[in-house]
Motif scaffolding. Structure first.
Motif, mmCIF file in Angstrom:
data_model
loop_
_atom_site.group_PDB
_atom_site.id
_atom_site.type_symbol
_atom_site.label_atom_id
_atom_site.label_comp_id
_atom_site.label_asym_id
_atom_site.label_seq_id
_atom_site.Cartn_x
_atom_site.Cartn_y
_atom_site.Cartn_z
ATOM 1 N N LEU A 147 45.257 -7.078 39.498
ATOM 2 C CA LEU A 147 44.738 -6.080 40.429
ATOM 3 C C LEU A 147 43.670 -6.654 41.356
ATOM 4 C CD1 LEU A 147 44.433 -3.020 38.015
ATOM 5 C CD2 LEU A 147 46.129 -3.324 39.829
ATOM 6 N N ALA A 148 43.014 -7.719 40.926
ATOM 7 C CA ALA A 148 41.960 -8.320 41.748
ATOM 8 C C ALA A 148 42.494 -8.814 43.086
ATOM 9 C CB ALA A 148 41.297 -9.458 40.991
ATOM 10 N N ALA A 149 43.797 -9.050 43.160
ATOM 11 C CA ALA A 149 44.405 -9.492 44.416
ATOM 12 C C ALA A 149 44.570 -8.356 45.418
ATOM 13 C CB ALA A 149 45.773 -10.133 44.119
ATOM 14 N N HIS A 150 44.198 -7.134 45.014
ATOM 15 C CA HIS A 150 44.360 -5.961 45.882
ATOM 16 C C HIS A 150 43.032 -5.221 45.993
ATOM 17 C CE1 HIS A 150 48.768 -6.260 46.099
ATOM 18 N NE2 HIS A 150 48.684 -6.710 44.868
ATOM 19 N N PRO A 151 42.101 -5.723 46.777
ATOM 20 C CA PRO A 151 40.798 -5.046 46.898
ATOM 21 C C PRO A 151 40.909 -3.623 47.437
ATOM 22 C CG PRO A 151 41.060 -6.781 48.550
ATOM 23 C CD PRO A 151 42.180 -6.956 47.577
ATOM 24 N N GLU A 152 42.002 -3.323 48.124
ATOM 25 C CA GLU A 152 42.167 -1.964 48.661
ATOM 26 C C GLU A 152 42.351 -0.935 47.538
ATOM 27 O OE1 GLU A 152 46.393 -3.717 48.505
ATOM 28 O OE2 GLU A 152 44.312 -4.400 48.792
ATOM 29 N N TRP A 153 42.666 -1.384 46.345
ATOM 30 C CA TRP A 153 42.842 -0.464 45.221
ATOM 31 C C TRP A 153 41.561 -0.252 44.414
ATOM 32 C CZ3 TRP A 153 47.919 -3.145 43.144
ATOM 33 C CH2 TRP A 153 48.970 -2.860 44.040
ATOM 34 N N ARG A 154 40.512 -0.987 44.734
ATOM 35 C CA ARG A 154 39.302 -0.925 43.920
ATOM 36 C C ARG A 154 38.742 0.490 43.772
ATOM 37 N NH1 ARG A 154 35.829 -5.129 42.879
ATOM 38 N NH2 ARG A 154 37.747 -6.351 43.044
ATOM 39 N N PRO A 155 38.769 1.342 44.802
ATOM 40 C CA PRO A 155 38.220 2.696 44.621
ATOM 41 C C PRO A 155 38.923 3.512 43.541
ATOM 42 C CG PRO A 155 38.441 2.188 46.955
ATOM 43 C CD PRO A 155 39.157 1.103 46.215
ATOM 44 N N PHE A 156 40.158 3.161 43.215
ATOM 45 C CA PHE A 156 40.878 3.866 42.161
ATOM 46 C C PHE A 156 40.521 3.319 40.776
ATOM 47 C CE2 PHE A 156 43.453 4.081 45.991
ATOM 48 C CZ PHE A 156 43.764 5.434 46.064
ATOM 49 N N SER A 179 41.049 6.653 20.704
ATOM 50 C CA SER A 179 40.488 6.419 19.379
ATOM 51 C C SER A 179 40.832 5.043 18.840
ATOM 52 C CB SER A 179 40.989 7.481 18.394
ATOM 53 O OG SER A 179 40.578 8.768 18.763
ATOM 54 N N PHE A 180 41.949 4.499 19.279
ATOM 55 C CA PHE A 180 42.408 3.210 18.771
ATOM 56 C C PHE A 180 42.060 2.059 19.720
ATOM 57 C CE2 PHE A 180 45.327 6.535 17.169
ATOM 58 C CZ PHE A 180 44.939 6.479 15.834
ATOM 59 N N GLY A 181 41.283 2.351 20.756
ATOM 60 C CA GLY A 181 40.874 1.308 21.688
ATOM 61 C C GLY A 181 42.002 0.768 22.526
ATOM 62 N N ALA A 182 43.074 1.552 22.682
ATOM 63 C CA ALA A 182 44.274 1.084 23.375
ATOM 64 C C ALA A 182 44.589 1.934 24.598
ATOM 65 C CB ALA A 182 45.460 1.076 22.416
ATOM 66 N N ALA A 183 43.549 2.499 25.219
ATOM 67 C CA ALA A 183 43.739 3.312 26.412
ATOM 68 C C ALA A 183 42.554 3.111 27.343
ATOM 69 C CB ALA A 183 43.874 4.790 26.050
ATOM 70 N N ILE A 184 42.794 3.322 28.633
ATOM 71 C CA ILE A 184 41.741 3.252 29.636
ATOM 72 C C ILE A 184 41.921 4.391 30.621
ATOM 73 C CG2 ILE A 184 43.113 1.615 31.032
ATOM 74 C CD1 ILE A 184 40.465 0.454 32.076
ATOM 75 N N ASP A 185 40.808 5.017 30.983
ATOM 76 C CA ASP A 185 40.802 6.005 32.056
ATOM 77 C C ASP A 185 40.144 5.370 33.275
ATOM 78 O OD1 ASP A 185 42.025 7.950 30.552
ATOM 79 O OD2 ASP A 185 40.156 8.970 30.004
ATOM 80 N N LEU A 186 40.736 5.552 34.440
ATOM 81 C CA LEU A 186 40.215 4.982 35.673
ATOM 82 C C LEU A 186 39.280 5.988 36.354
ATOM 83 C CD1 LEU A 186 43.351 3.037 36.963
ATOM 84 C CD2 LEU A 186 41.569 2.324 35.371
ATOM 85 N N ASN A 187 39.098 5.863 37.632
ATOM 86 C CA ASN A 187 38.116 6.652 38.365
ATOM 87 C C ASN A 187 38.525 8.130 38.427
ATOM 88 O OD1 ASN A 187 36.185 7.664 40.072
ATOM 89 N ND2 ASN A 187 36.581 6.239 41.743
ATOM 90 N N TRP A 208 52.307 18.788 40.381
ATOM 91 C CA TRP A 208 52.100 17.344 40.281
ATOM 92 C C TRP A 208 51.352 16.871 41.513
ATOM 93 C CZ3 TRP A 208 53.906 12.711 42.734
ATOM 94 C CH2 TRP A 208 53.682 11.534 41.982
ATOM 95 N N ARG A 209 50.205 16.258 41.283
ATOM 96 C CA ARG A 209 49.399 15.695 42.366
ATOM 97 C C ARG A 209 49.019 14.272 41.982
ATOM 98 N NH1 ARG A 209 47.006 20.514 41.250
ATOM 99 N NH2 ARG A 209 45.205 19.461 40.331
ATOM 100 N N ASN A 210 49.023 13.386 42.949
ATOM 101 C CA ASN A 210 48.700 11.998 42.648
ATOM 102 C C ASN A 210 48.183 11.275 43.881
ATOM 103 O OD1 ASN A 210 48.706 9.380 41.324
ATOM 104 N ND2 ASN A 210 50.480 8.959 42.624
ATOM 105 N N GLN A 211 47.132 10.482 43.688
ATOM 106 C CA GLN A 211 46.609 9.614 44.735
ATOM 107 C C GLN A 211 46.812 8.132 44.414
ATOM 108 O OE1 GLN A 211 42.607 10.516 46.253
ATOM 109 N NE2 GLN A 211 42.616 12.415 45.063
ATOM 110 N N PHE A 212 47.163 7.820 43.173
ATOM 111 C CA PHE A 212 47.212 6.415 42.759
ATOM 112 C C PHE A 212 48.412 5.706 43.375
ATOM 113 C CE2 PHE A 212 44.227 8.143 39.871
ATOM 114 C CZ PHE A 212 43.444 7.080 39.433
ATOM 115 N N PRO A 213 48.206 4.529 43.972
ATOM 116 C CA PRO A 213 49.310 3.795 44.610
ATOM 117 C C PRO A 213 50.350 3.334 43.594
ATOM 118 C CG PRO A 213 47.166 2.954 45.324
ATOM 119 C CD PRO A 213 46.910 3.858 44.159
ATOM 120 N N ALA A 214 51.602 3.334 44.009
ATOM 121 C CA ALA A 214 52.685 2.896 43.125
ATOM 122 C C ALA A 214 52.476 1.464 42.655
ATOM 123 C CB ALA A 214 54.027 3.037 43.839
#
Length: 253
Positions: A147-156, A179-187, A208-214
Motif C-alpha cells: 500500500l505504501a506505493a499508493h500515497p493517494e490511499w493514505r487517508p483511508f 480478540s484473536f489479533g487477526a483483524a484491523i479496522d482502518l479510518n 450499501w455505501r463504500n468509499q474504499f478504492p477497489a
C-alpha cells in the motif's frame, strides 16, 4: 455419544461430505498448515491428533446460526476475492459465520493466551498489535509495503481504529476476530457500518455505501485478508485474516 453431544450444542454432523464441502475443508487445511493435518471421515484432523467434526448448525434463524455456527457453516462462505466491489445480496455475509472453537484453538482461548502471540506491526508510523500466529503479522506488514506505493490511499488507511481487543461483537455472544489479533479496522472517517444507521441484524433494506478504492481492498485480499464491505451487514473499515477464503486471489499475486 458424539452425535448426542453435537445435537445438544445445536450442531448436526454430516453423514458424508459433498465434493464442495470436502474442497472447502481442504482449503482450510492448506491455509493453516501449522495446525491442521487433513480431513478424515467427516472430521478436521489437527497435527497433534485431535479431531474436530465437520458439523452444521441446526438453528433455524440467521442470527442463531451466526451465534453458534458449525464448522461447515463457516466453510460455506463463497468469498469473492479480487472481484469488483458491488452491493452484496440480502444476508450475503461471506466469512461472517465463524466457528469459534477453531479460532480459539489456533490463536488462544483467553486474552492472556492471545497476548502471548502478539507482535508489533508498524502501520504507517502507528504501532499495532497483531498475532504472529499463522503468519498474520507478516502478512499485514506485506500489505503495508504494497500500500505504501499508493500515497493517494493514505487517508483511508490512517489512523487505524485498532487491531487487538478481546471483546464480543456488540450486542451478540460472538467473539470478534479482533480478540484473536487477526483483524484491523482502518479510518472510521471514511467508513460505513450497518449499525450506524440504526438497522437491526437481518433487516431488509440495509443500504450499501463504500468509499474504499477497489485497489486497496484487492491489495488486502491478495495477502489473505477479507473485507467487511463484501457483507450485506457492511463494515467497510474492517479486514480480517482469513486465507482459507482468499486463496484463488492470492495465487494471482
Amino acid at each position: 455419544m458424539l452425535g448426542a453431544g453435537l445435537t445438544a450444542l445445536g450442531w448436526t454432523s454430516a453423514a458424508a461430505l459433498t465434493p464442495t464441502e470436502s474442497a472447502a475443508a481442504q482449503r482450510l487445511v492448506a491455509a493453516y498448515p501449522a495446525f491442521l493435518r487433513g480431513v478424515e471421515g467427516g472430521a478436521l484432523v489437527w497435527r497433534e491428533g485431535t479431531r474436530t467434526p465437520l458439523t452444521r448448525s441446526a438453528a433455524q434463524t440467521y442470527a442463531a446460526r451466526l451465534n453458534a455456527p458449525g464448522l461447515l457453516d463457516q466453510l460455506d462462505a463463497a468469498y469473492p476475492a479480487c472481484a469488483p466491489l458491488t452491493a452484496p445480496a440480502y444476508l450475503s455475509d461471506p466469512g461472517r459465520a465463524r466457528f469459534e472453537p477453531l479460532f480459539r484453538k489456533m490463536y488462544g482461548a483467553s486474552e492472556a493466551a492471545v497476548r502471548a502471540g502478539l507482535v508489533t506491526v508498524n502501520w504507517f508510523g502507528q504501532p499495532l498489535q497483531v498475532t504472529r500466529v499463522n503468519g498474520a503479522a507478516d502478512s499485514l506488514r506485506a500489505v503495508a509495503q504494497d500500500l505504501a506505493a499508493h500515497p493517494e490511499w493514505r487517508p483511508f488507511l490512517t489512523p487505524s481504529a485498532g487491531t487487538f481487543l478481546w471483546r464480543a461483537v456488540a450486542g451478540t455472544p460472538r467473539r470478534s476476530v479482533h480478540s484473536f489479533g487477526a483483524a484491523i479496522d482502518l479510518n472510521t472517517a471514511r467508513a460505513a457500518y450497518w449499525q450506524w444507521s440504526g438497522f437491526r441484524e437481518g433487516q431488509r433494506g440495509i443500504p450499501w455505501r463504500n468509499q474504499f478504492p477497489a485497489g486497496l481492498v484487492h491489495t488486502f485480499e491478495r495477502r489473505g485478508w477479507i473485507w467487511g464491505g463484501r457483507w450485506y451487514h457492511l463494515d467497510t473499515m474492517h479486514f480480517e485474516y482469513r486465507p482459507e477464503l482468499t486463496g484463488a486471489c492470492a495465487t494471482g499475486r
